[in-house]
Design a protein around this motif. Sequence first.
Motif, PDB file in Angstrom:
ATOM      1  N   LEU A  77       5.468  15.766  18.827  1.00  0.00           N
ATOM      2  CA  LEU A  77       5.738  16.242  17.469  1.00  0.00           C
ATOM      3  C   LEU A  77       4.806  15.542  16.482  1.00  0.00           C
ATOM      4  N   ASP A  78       4.425  16.243  15.445  1.00  0.00           N
ATOM      5  CA  ASP A  78       3.672  15.610  14.371  1.00  0.00           C
ATOM      6  C   ASP A  78       3.991  16.302  13.056  1.00  0.00           C
TER       7      ASP A  78
ATOM      8  N   SER B 287       8.848  14.465  11.143  1.00  0.00           N
ATOM      9  CA  SER B 287       9.741  13.977  10.081  1.00  0.00           C
ATOM     10  C   SER B 287      11.127  14.593  10.200  1.00  0.00           C
ATOM     11  N   ALA B 288      11.170  15.893  10.518  1.00  0.00           N
ATOM     12  CA  ALA B 288      12.454  16.581  10.651  1.00  0.00           C
ATOM     13  C   ALA B 288      13.271  16.005  11.800  1.00  0.00           C
ATOM     14  N   ARG B 289      12.602  15.679  12.918  1.00  0.00           N
ATOM     15  CA  ARG B 289      13.309  15.114  14.063  1.00  0.00           C
ATOM     16  C   ARG B 289      13.832  13.713  13.745  1.00  0.00           C
ATOM     17  N   GLN B 290      13.050  12.914  13.032  1.00  0.00           N
ATOM     18  CA  GLN B 290      13.516  11.594  12.627  1.00  0.00           C
ATOM     19  C   GLN B 290      14.771  11.717  11.751  1.00  0.00           C
TER      20      GLN B 290
ATOM     21  N   THR C 170      22.555  12.859  12.680  1.00  0.00           N
ATOM     22  CA  THR C 170      23.506  13.190  13.753  1.00  0.00           C
ATOM     23  C   THR C 170      23.919  11.989  14.595  1.00  0.00           C
ATOM     24  N   GLU C 171      23.031  10.982  14.711  1.00  0.00           N
ATOM     25  CA  GLU C 171      23.335   9.866  15.594  1.00  0.00           C
ATOM     26  C   GLU C 171      23.295   8.507  14.887  1.00  0.00           C
TER      27      GLU C 171
ATOM     28  N   ASP D   6       9.902   4.516  10.207  1.00  0.00           N
ATOM     29  CA  ASP D   6       9.266   5.382   9.221  1.00  0.00           C
ATOM     30  C   ASP D   6      10.251   5.867   8.159  1.00  0.00           C
ATOM     31  N   LEU D   7      11.544   5.888   8.486  1.00  0.00           N
ATOM     32  CA  LEU D   7      12.551   6.376   7.551  1.00  0.00           C
ATOM     33  C   LEU D   7      13.048   5.306   6.582  1.00  0.00           C
ATOM     34  N   PHE D   8      12.740   4.053   6.828  1.00  0.00           N
ATOM     35  CA  PHE D   8      13.283   2.975   6.006  1.00  0.00           C
ATOM     36  C   PHE D   8      13.093   3.216   4.507  1.00  0.00           C
TER      37      PHE D   8
END
Length: 568
Positions: free
Chosen positions: A122-123, A128-131, A137-138, A144-146
């Motif tokens: 993924l890129d 970003s959507a998967r992160q 959800t989990e 990268d999300l910090f």
Amino acid sequence: MALVLCEHRQRLLRTDGNILVRGGAGSGKTTIALAKACADLDAARLGPLGKALFLSFARATVARVAEQATATLPRALMSRIEINTYHGFAWTILKSHGYLICAKQGVTLLLPAQARAHLAGLDGDARSARQRELFDTEGLIAFDLFPTLLTELFRAAPMLARAYARAYPLIIVDEFQDTNTEEWQMISQLGQHSRLIALGDPKQRIYDFKGAHPRRFDEFIAAFNPTPFDFASENNRSPGTAIAQFANDIIAGEYTAAAYAGVSVSRYRGRSLRPLKQEILRTVARLRRNPDWSLAVLVPANALAASVFHYMAEAAHGLPAYPVDILVAAEGPMLAADLIALLMEPRPSDQDHAAAILEGLAAFELGRSEEASATAIRKAGRYKDIARAVRARGFNGLGARGIGPGVRSLLANIEAIQLTGDPWSDWRAVRAQLDANDRDEFKALAKEARHLRLLTRGARIESKLAEAWRTHGSYNNARALLAAAVVEDQFAATTRPEQGVTVMTIHKAKGKEFDEVIVFEGLFSRYVQRPGADGERSARFNLHVAATRARRALTIMTPEIQPCQLLP
């Protein structure tokens, strides 16, 4: 503080409001920022309990700044100056309050190696959507999300934002040139209630590929109207040399073959690492006359760093072995270590262990490199398919060809090991079985795992495993203990002393400094890694950073065949 300050710096200490300080490596940006924090504390500008917060990207920088502060600042003020990484500061807040913006009751750190396995293939927006999906959800938070999550948290809970502003009314943001869009938004949010001092050097920007941009300084000026200070012409790191001038000329494209004091450019012959080893041995012979000397060997890529590390450890081409240290990307060694930890754990069943080994192999293929190749993704998919078959049909799912026989023999050989309770002896025994396996996949794991102790995590891991053995007589939950040690290490504001010879990439050298530096590129591992103007510009910034790590001398080595285009 017993500092002799010029009028320019004294004016900075008297300045109220936000401040922007530009300056090159060794210009004294950090020193004056700490002096400003002390001045504001002495003048009671931070309130009765407020602290000054110093944030930087690199743990090496944080460790160096903390050491400098301890040595130079009044002891009474040290407790009111907090020095941390951007990620360490953000995680402190998110692990306590992240539940306010997450459907899960608690949040968990998603380590970089684990994140790579989740995000392989993924890129861009899909990555970003998967992160974000993993967080929503989990409750898993990728590094990268910090900044994004901290910004969201403070906007969603303004009382929390104001509370942290009261705790940290002055925030010093170091390495400002390396901030990406999300990090800039986080800094902007912090600046809504706290004063900001931004420290940066536009010439030290080497993270364009992660979103750093030269407009960041203009955005800071527009948003916070800071008082500007410029120390770009000052150099306290390598005085008496022309190293800084050489680095600046590389950036400007004005390098000439004229002599630069303290700098040598060597065009070596051949394709082997022999000329580099000769240069290292000559330099060591000169440096080791003095105690606590340091030499960095900086290369463009992790693969070349590993090759240099292994070549130095061998007696080859008429040259003696000279073991050196190495700093490499942590993901490959950590994923290899996770599989070793699995093999050290008590075995629930051969079937479950076999499936877990295959899943560990899949994670290793996906996470060992910054971007998993199509081949790695296919291999990982195949291992996962076999793991599912094993869980469903037992050992029959392994098959009689391919990886199956290798897994069978590994399980049998590990079972034959008599564990002793000495973590490193047992660790090495398990690693030796990986290395002795017929399958190249397991040999690659063993090779990566050899770098683990050199990543400064050894003591923490050893302590946790030894405690498990004392308690249970086995290495119960070894993988979980390993993960806990890694999490602790991710935010530890400590680093090893920079002594002896260390091989690393240029990016790993950010925030460090050494007596001497050798910058080496191989014929197939170059400073200019991408064609075109962007690739050349990136290489110029990288070479500038590499050069300015040196205090006394810099040696640049490039092949005589096709020499570096930045050094005409």
